[in-house]
Scaffold this motif. Structure first.
Motif, short mmCIF file in Angstrom:
data_model
loop_
_atom_site.label_atom_id
_atom_site.label_comp_id
_atom_site.label_asym_id
_atom_site.label_seq_id
_atom_site.Cartn_x
_atom_site.Cartn_y
_atom_site.Cartn_z
N ALA A 201 0.83 -1.20 0.00
CA ALA A 201 0.00 0.00 0.00
C ALA A 201 0.86 1.26 0.00
N ALA A 202 1.99 1.20 0.70
CA ALA A 202 2.86 2.37 0.80
C ALA A 202 3.71 2.59 -0.44
N HIS A 203 4.19 1.50 -1.05
CA HIS A 203 5.21 1.64 -2.10
C HIS A 203 4.85 1.01 -3.44
N GLY A 204 3.93 0.08 -3.47
CA GLY A 204 3.70 -0.68 -4.68
C GLY A 204 3.02 0.09 -5.79
N ASP A 205 3.42 -0.18 -7.02
CA ASP A 205 2.78 0.36 -8.22
C ASP A 205 2.67 1.88 -8.20
N ARG A 206 3.75 2.54 -7.78
CA ARG A 206 3.78 4.01 -7.80
C ARG A 206 5.23 4.48 -7.80
N HIS A 207 5.45 5.75 -8.14
CA HIS A 207 6.80 6.30 -8.22
C HIS A 207 7.29 6.83 -6.88
N ASP A 208 6.36 7.17 -5.97
CA ASP A 208 6.77 7.68 -4.67
C ASP A 208 6.15 6.80 -3.58
N SER A 209 6.09 7.29 -2.34
CA SER A 209 5.62 6.46 -1.23
C SER A 209 4.67 7.24 -0.33
N THR A 210 3.76 6.51 0.28
CA THR A 210 2.89 7.05 1.33
C THR A 210 2.98 6.07 2.49
N PRO A 211 3.90 6.32 3.45
CA PRO A 211 4.16 5.33 4.50
C PRO A 211 2.94 4.94 5.32
N ASP A 212 1.98 5.85 5.50
CA ASP A 212 0.82 5.55 6.34
C ASP A 212 -0.41 5.13 5.54
N ALA A 213 -0.19 4.64 4.32
CA ALA A 213 -1.32 4.32 3.45
C ALA A 213 -2.24 3.27 4.06
N LEU A 214 -1.68 2.21 4.63
CA LEU A 214 -2.52 1.16 5.21
C LEU A 214 -3.27 1.68 6.43
N ALA A 215 -2.62 2.49 7.25
CA ALA A 215 -3.29 3.04 8.43
C ALA A 215 -4.50 3.89 8.02
N ARG A 216 -4.36 4.64 6.94
CA ARG A 216 -5.48 5.44 6.45
C ARG A 216 -6.62 4.54 5.98
N ALA A 217 -6.27 3.49 5.27
CA ALA A 217 -7.30 2.59 4.76
C ALA A 217 -8.01 1.89 5.91
N LEU A 218 -7.26 1.51 6.96
CA LEU A 218 -7.88 0.86 8.11
C LEU A 218 -8.75 1.83 8.90
N ALA A 219 -8.43 3.11 8.87
CA ALA A 219 -9.29 4.10 9.51
C ALA A 219 -10.64 4.17 8.82
N ARG A 236 -10.05 -3.59 -2.57
CA ARG A 236 -10.62 -2.89 -1.43
C ARG A 236 -9.75 -1.73 -0.98
N LEU A 237 -8.45 -1.81 -1.27
CA LEU A 237 -7.55 -0.72 -0.94
C LEU A 237 -7.63 0.43 -1.92
N ALA A 238 -7.98 0.14 -3.17
CA ALA A 238 -7.90 1.13 -4.24
C ALA A 238 -8.63 2.45 -3.94
N PRO A 239 -9.87 2.43 -3.41
CA PRO A 239 -10.54 3.72 -3.15
C PRO A 239 -9.77 4.59 -2.16
N SER A 240 -9.21 3.98 -1.13
CA SER A 240 -8.47 4.76 -0.15
C SER A 240 -7.14 5.25 -0.71
N LEU A 241 -6.48 4.40 -1.51
CA LEU A 241 -5.18 4.76 -2.07
C LEU A 241 -5.29 5.73 -3.24
N GLY A 242 -6.43 5.70 -3.92
CA GLY A 242 -6.57 6.51 -5.12
C GLY A 242 -5.81 5.95 -6.30
N ARG A 243 -5.50 4.66 -6.25
CA ARG A 243 -4.78 4.03 -7.37
C ARG A 243 -5.00 2.52 -7.29
N GLU A 244 -4.71 1.84 -8.38
CA GLU A 244 -4.81 0.39 -8.43
C GLU A 244 -3.50 -0.24 -7.95
N LEU A 245 -3.58 -1.50 -7.54
CA LEU A 245 -2.40 -2.27 -7.16
C LEU A 245 -2.37 -3.56 -7.99
N PRO A 246 -2.09 -3.45 -9.28
CA PRO A 246 -2.15 -4.64 -10.13
C PRO A 246 -1.14 -5.71 -9.77
#
Length: 580
Positions: A201-219, A236-246
């Motif tokens: 969630a933090a690093h996959g399928d993107r050029h940068d990182s959001t370290p707290d991505a999973l915490a946001r999704a769990l909120a 299920r993560l995609a709406p919170s992340l704003g991107r797909e994780l293919p």
């Protein structure tokens, strides 16, 4: 000293953003190379530290991350060729003396290792049993020009050839993430759900990182990790992340374990393997050190994955890793390291370090047909056979007055709808509707030093065709405060109701337990959300859509906890021990 950004071209023309920090020191200089997916700018303080000690220091964004273009596919072959191209470019610079140390932590350790192990003739001695086709693909350039022009765009050469110039002279691998399988699954088979969901969630399928991505999704959805199947978590993560994780589903497809460890047996250059007894990849760190073919050193401290000490620990428990790295690198480049495999394990936060060494190096084995449980047992046996063991194996029998007394749960129900949780050390006060087997030792009559591999050997039965067996060992101080000590989990398949004697590796321990400490052991069927729930239906836990309870039995007779008690104390200072 000064830092500038250059762009190193790989064989396929990808320009990798690289920050170079050069000291104000006489040249030519040895160099340190860090290749990372986590952002090269985060390493500027580290670069300045190396430069202050007379090294040219480089940090590079791997392709597809941060300042480097392209697509990032974790653990794919481009890391080998890109690393070799970068090392070759460093060797072509007028400020360099040709000596290069590859350094990295976590995924960056993987980048350093595959660069070292990329060239069979330069860094490795490929024996007749090595299947190099499993490890080598396209090569690195061998005609990189000298950096005589002010242009900061540097071109590589022709792919398909691994030159000696593309191989480092030494490697420092800290808390190494050795591959897709090693990071996604325990050695015993179960899936590392929480860690992989958080990392992807933090690093996959993107050029940068959001370290707290999973915490946001769990909120947004506190029960996010409970939904089935695990394979569709990315949706299920995609709406919170704003991107797909293919790439999410692909991390579970690879089941081959130990590729880098096996290839490391052919290496001839020096290795410093750094890990923490609280790091989930500690056993991979130990396996890498144990199987390395050249001079190898192990530093196993009281740390987690970030290699940070407990702030409350006494000053003597803290180690200046930066200074140790510099000292080891100088010794490695100067050829002053003894041709042995030894190291130091911290006894928790006591400030004492215990020396450890190998008499021989058993050849790591990785076969697609071997079960994870077989591999775990075999690796543990090799470790115990190959180590010059200063510890005596102490056996704590189940349901014994002097071992582990059974409190309750010799029969228990492992219900994936109500799993034993990994994030809660509390245990039920009584055995009514037991969800685990619970055992407790008497207070220790005297302090106990532990250094080495621990294992639980248990006689068990499950009424389902597939069952996970999780063993959690906790140290209770005289006031009853709980401190995690060891953990292991294995997956077993077999006919329902068939009794089995299984071994659960609990990792490499390094602790000093004070007098009065009690040991509490829990045996359960789940360890959620750290690990995916076994559905008990025989289906793959990643794709399963239904869950069923499993009735379990633990037979105390013949079951025991085996701990590595230090018998001959060999206390050492970590830096001199590592750098000799």
């Amino acid at each position: 000293m000064n830092t500038r950004t250059v762009y190193v071209l790989t064989p396929d023309g990808t320009a990798l953003a690289t920050d170079v920090c050069l000291p104000d020191a006489p040249r030519p200089l040895p160099a340190v190379v860090i290749r990372t997916p986590y952002g090269r700018e985060a390493h500027h303080a580290e670069l300045r530290g190396w430069a202050a000690h007379g090294f040219a220091a480089l940090a590079q964004d791997v392709r597809g991350r941060h300042g480097s273009p392209g697509e990032w596919h974790p653990y794919r072959d481009h890391e080998r060729a890109d690393g070799a191209a970068t090392v070759a470019w460093v060797r072509a610079q007028a400020w360099g003396n040709g000596e290069v140390v590859a350094v990295g932590a976590s995924y960056a350790a993987y980048c350093a290792l595959v660069t070292v192990l990329a060239a069979p003739e330069a860094a490795c001695d490929a024996g007749p049993d090595a299947d190099l086709d499993d490890f080598h693909r396209d090569g690195a350039p061998d005609n990189l020009p000298r950096d005589g022009a002010p242009d900061n765009l540097h071109h590589g050469g022709v792919p398909g050839n691994f030159p000696r110039d593309g191989v480092p002279d030494a490697v420092i691998a800290a808390v190494p993430a050795l591959g897709l399988t090693e990071t996604a699954r325990e050695p015993g088979g179960p899936e590392r759900l929480w860690a992989r969901a958080g990392w992807w969630a933090a690093h996959g399928d993107r050029h940068d990182s959001t370290p707290d991505a999973l915490a946001r999704a769990l909120a947004d959805d506190p029960r996010l990790l409970e939904h089935l199947p695990v394979a569709r978590l990315a949706e299920r993560l995609a709406p919170s992340l704003g991107r797909e994780l293919p790439s999410w589903s692909g991390i579970w497809a690879d089941r081959a374990r130990g590729r880098l460890v096996a290839l490391g047996a052919t290496a001839r250059l020096p290795l410093l393997a750094v890990g923490g007894t609280r790091d989930p990849f500690a056993e991979d760190t130990v396996a890498l050190w144990r199987g390395w073919g050249g001079p190898s050193r192990l530093l196993l401290g009281p740390w987690g994955h970030r290699l940070t000490a407990d702030p409350a620990a006494p000053a003597r428990a803290h180690v200046d890793l930066g200074a140790l790295y510099v000292r080891w690198a100088r010794a490695a480049l100067a050829g002053r390291l003894e041709p042995t495999r030894h190291g130091a394990i911290a006894l928790g936060d006591s400030g004492r370090w215990h020396s450890t060494r190998l008499r021989s190096t058993p050849r790591p084995v990785s076969t697609p047909d071997a079960s994870p449980q077989d591999a775990t047992a075999r690796e543990g046996a090799e470790w115990r056979a190959g180590a010059d063991r200063p510890e005596a194996e102490s056996r704590w029998l189940f349901d014994s007055p002097t071992g582990l007394r059974l409190l309750h749960g010799a029969e228990f129900n492992a219900d994936p709808d109500r799993p034993v949780r990994s994030d809660d050390l509390a245990v039920p006060a009584d055995g009514e509707r037991a969800d685990r087997c619970l055992l407790l030792s008497p207070p220790l009559p005297r302090p106990l030093d532990l250094a080495g591999a621990a294992v639980a050997r248990i006689n068990v039965t499950a009424d389902t065709p597939c069952a996970d067996w999780a063993v959690r060992l906790t140290a209770l101080d005289p006031a009853g405060r709980a401190d995690p000590l060891a953990f292991g989990i294995v997956r077993r398949t077999g006919p329902p109701g068939e009794a089995a004697h299984i071994s659960v590796a609990l990792g490499t321990l390094g602790r000093r337990l004070p007098a009065g400490t009690r040991l509490r052991a829990e045996i359960a069927g789940h360890h959620f959300p750290a690990h995916a729930r076994n559905p008990h239906t025989g289906e793959d836990p990643v794709t399963a859509t239904r869950l069923a309870p499993s009735r379990r039995t633990v037979n105390p007779r013949g079951s025991a906890l085996h701990l590595p008690v230090v018998a001959r104390r060999r206390y050492v200072e970590p830096a001199p021990e590592i750098c000799r």
